[in-house]
Design a protein around this motif. Sequence first.
Motif, short mmCIF file in Angstrom:
data_model
loop_
_atom_site.label_atom_id
_atom_site.label_comp_id
_atom_site.label_asym_id
_atom_site.label_seq_id
_atom_site.Cartn_x
_atom_site.Cartn_y
_atom_site.Cartn_z
N SER A 132 8.82 -4.14 5.89
CA SER A 132 8.61 -2.72 6.20
C SER A 132 9.08 -1.91 5.01
O SER A 132 9.92 -2.34 4.23
CB SER A 132 9.38 -2.32 7.46
N ALA A 133 8.51 -0.73 4.89
CA ALA A 133 8.88 0.16 3.79
C ALA A 133 9.08 1.56 4.36
O ALA A 133 8.34 1.99 5.24
CB ALA A 133 7.79 0.18 2.73
N GLU A 134 10.09 2.23 3.85
CA GLU A 134 10.33 3.61 4.24
C GLU A 134 9.84 4.50 3.11
O GLU A 134 10.31 4.41 1.98
CB GLU A 134 11.82 3.83 4.46
N ILE A 135 8.85 5.32 3.40
CA ILE A 135 8.27 6.21 2.40
C ILE A 135 8.95 7.57 2.53
O ILE A 135 8.92 8.19 3.58
CB ILE A 135 6.75 6.36 2.58
N ARG A 136 9.57 8.03 1.46
CA ARG A 136 10.24 9.32 1.47
C ARG A 136 9.49 10.28 0.57
O ARG A 136 8.79 9.87 -0.34
CB ARG A 136 11.67 9.19 0.98
#
Length: 155
Positions: free
Chosen positions: A34-38
Amino acid sequence: MRRTFSLAIVAALMPFGAVASADSTVARTAVVASAEIRTRTSIVASTELLRFHVTDARQPIEAVVTFSAGARAAASSDVLLIVTTEKAMESAADSPGEMALTVSSGSETRPVAAGDRVVAAQWIGGGVRSGQLHFQFRAAPGTYSVPVKLQLIVP
Protein backbone atom coordinates in the motif's frame (compact mmCIF):
# COMPACT_ATOMS: atom_id res chain seq x y z
CA MET A 1 3.02 5.33 -6.01
CA ARG A 2 6.29 4.19 -7.55
CA ARG A 3 6.91 1.72 -4.74
CA THR A 4 3.60 0.02 -5.34
CA PHE A 5 4.30 -0.18 -9.07
CA SER A 6 7.82 -1.57 -8.51
CA LEU A 7 6.60 -4.18 -6.05
CA ALA A 8 3.87 -5.30 -8.43
CA ILE A 9 6.41 -5.82 -11.22
CA VAL A 10 8.77 -7.79 -8.98
CA ALA A 11 5.92 -9.91 -7.59
CA ALA A 12 4.56 -10.57 -11.07
CA LEU A 13 7.96 -11.57 -12.51
CA MET A 14 9.03 -13.86 -9.66
CA PRO A 15 7.10 -17.00 -10.78
CA PHE A 16 8.56 -16.71 -14.30
CA GLY A 17 12.13 -16.52 -13.00
CA ALA A 18 11.88 -19.74 -10.98
CA VAL A 19 12.79 -22.92 -12.78
CA ALA A 20 11.18 -26.01 -11.33
CA SER A 21 12.89 -29.36 -11.63
CA ALA A 22 11.09 -32.67 -11.33
CA ASP A 23 11.92 -33.09 -7.64
CA SER A 24 11.57 -29.48 -6.48
CA THR A 25 8.59 -27.67 -5.09
CA VAL A 26 7.47 -24.22 -6.02
CA ALA A 27 6.21 -21.96 -3.26
CA ARG A 28 3.93 -19.04 -4.01
CA THR A 29 2.86 -16.18 -1.81
CA ALA A 30 0.84 -13.02 -2.18
CA VAL A 31 2.35 -9.66 -1.36
CA VAL A 32 0.09 -6.78 -0.38
CA ALA A 33 1.57 -3.33 -0.80
CA SER A 34 0.00 0.00 0.00
CA ALA A 35 1.07 3.56 -0.56
CA GLU A 36 -0.02 6.75 1.12
CA ILE A 37 -0.21 9.61 -1.36
CA ARG A 38 0.18 13.03 0.23
CA THR A 39 -0.18 16.44 -1.28
CA ARG A 40 2.99 18.19 -2.32
CA THR A 41 3.46 21.81 -3.29
CA SER A 42 6.20 23.97 -4.75
CA ILE A 43 6.36 27.61 -5.66
CA VAL A 44 8.94 29.83 -7.32
CA ALA A 45 8.53 33.61 -7.20
CA SER A 46 10.45 36.30 -9.07
CA THR A 47 11.16 38.20 -5.83
CA GLU A 48 10.61 38.16 -2.09
CA LEU A 49 11.15 41.89 -1.61
CA LEU A 50 8.94 44.52 -3.21
CA ARG A 51 10.61 47.90 -3.77
CA PHE A 52 8.67 51.11 -4.26
CA HIS A 53 9.92 54.63 -4.96
CA VAL A 54 7.00 56.96 -4.21
CA THR A 55 7.16 60.49 -5.60
CA ASP A 56 3.48 61.43 -5.28
CA ALA A 57 1.35 60.19 -2.37
CA ARG A 58 -1.79 60.39 -4.53
CA GLN A 59 -0.46 58.01 -7.19
CA PRO A 60 -0.06 54.31 -6.37
CA ILE A 61 3.18 52.61 -7.38
CA GLU A 62 2.94 49.09 -8.80
CA ALA A 63 5.23 46.09 -8.43
CA VAL A 64 4.69 42.74 -10.14
CA VAL A 65 5.66 39.31 -8.82
CA THR A 66 5.72 36.48 -11.35
CA PHE A 67 5.19 33.00 -9.95
CA SER A 68 5.07 29.35 -10.96
CA ALA A 69 3.16 27.14 -8.53
CA GLY A 70 2.76 23.38 -8.58
CA ALA A 71 0.58 21.16 -6.44
CA ARG A 72 0.17 17.42 -6.38
CA ALA A 73 -3.39 17.09 -5.16
CA ALA A 74 -6.64 15.30 -5.92
CA ALA A 75 -8.67 16.57 -8.85
CA SER A 76 -11.34 17.88 -6.44
CA SER A 77 -8.94 19.57 -3.98
CA ASP A 78 -8.82 23.32 -3.47
CA VAL A 79 -5.40 24.89 -3.90
CA LEU A 80 -4.82 28.31 -2.32
CA LEU A 81 -2.07 30.80 -3.13
CA ILE A 82 -1.48 32.76 0.07
CA VAL A 83 0.35 36.11 0.27
CA THR A 84 1.88 37.31 3.54
CA THR A 85 3.64 40.66 3.84
CA GLU A 86 5.67 42.27 6.56
CA LYS A 87 5.70 45.91 7.56
CA ALA A 88 7.05 48.27 4.91
CA MET A 89 10.51 49.59 5.68
CA GLU A 90 11.36 53.09 4.56
CA SER A 91 14.91 54.01 3.67
CA ALA A 92 14.36 57.69 4.52
CA ALA A 93 14.40 58.92 8.12
CA ASP A 94 10.94 60.54 7.95
CA SER A 95 7.80 58.70 9.01
CA PRO A 96 5.96 57.19 6.03
CA GLY A 97 2.51 58.18 7.32
CA GLU A 98 -0.45 56.27 5.88
CA MET A 99 0.44 53.24 3.79
CA ALA A 100 -1.83 51.00 1.74
CA LEU A 101 -0.87 47.82 -0.11
CA THR A 102 -3.21 45.84 -2.34
CA VAL A 103 -2.68 42.64 -4.29
CA SER A 104 -4.56 41.62 -7.40
CA SER A 105 -4.62 38.52 -9.54
CA GLY A 106 -7.10 38.36 -12.34
CA SER A 107 -10.07 40.61 -11.59
CA GLU A 108 -9.95 40.53 -7.78
CA THR A 109 -8.13 43.11 -5.66
CA ARG A 110 -7.59 42.68 -1.93
CA PRO A 111 -5.96 44.91 0.69
CA VAL A 112 -2.91 43.41 2.41
CA ALA A 113 -1.84 44.53 5.87
CA ALA A 114 1.49 43.62 7.44
CA GLY A 115 1.33 40.13 8.89
CA ASP A 116 -1.99 39.26 7.26
CA ARG A 117 -2.42 36.09 5.22
CA VAL A 118 -4.46 36.90 2.13
CA VAL A 119 -5.74 34.44 -0.47
CA ALA A 120 -4.42 35.91 -3.71
CA ALA A 121 -5.58 33.09 -6.00
CA GLN A 122 -7.47 29.83 -5.76
CA TRP A 123 -8.02 26.88 -8.10
CA ILE A 124 -9.27 23.31 -8.03
CA GLY A 125 -7.06 20.29 -8.66
CA GLY A 126 -3.35 19.71 -8.89
CA GLY A 127 -0.98 20.73 -11.64
CA VAL A 128 1.26 23.67 -12.41
CA ARG A 129 -0.05 27.22 -12.63
CA SER A 130 1.86 30.35 -13.60
CA GLY A 131 0.83 33.93 -13.23
CA GLN A 132 1.48 37.38 -11.90
CA LEU A 133 0.47 39.18 -8.75
CA HIS A 134 0.20 42.96 -8.98
CA PHE A 135 0.91 44.94 -5.82
CA GLN A 136 -0.08 48.59 -5.54
CA PHE A 137 1.45 50.74 -2.84
CA ARG A 138 0.41 54.20 -1.62
CA ALA A 139 2.45 56.17 0.89
CA ALA A 140 4.15 59.45 1.55
CA PRO A 141 7.06 60.18 -0.81
CA GLY A 142 10.08 57.99 -0.13
CA THR A 143 11.67 54.68 -0.99
CA TYR A 144 10.13 51.57 0.59
CA SER A 145 10.84 47.85 0.77
CA VAL A 146 8.11 45.33 1.61
CA PRO A 147 9.02 41.68 2.28
CA VAL A 148 6.47 39.33 0.72
CA LYS A 149 6.04 35.56 1.05
CA LEU A 150 4.01 33.33 -1.28
CA GLN A 151 2.76 29.96 -0.06
CA LEU A 152 0.60 27.19 -1.53
CA ILE A 153 -1.86 25.43 0.73
CA VAL A 154 -4.01 22.39 -0.03
CA PRO A 155 -6.53 22.32 2.85
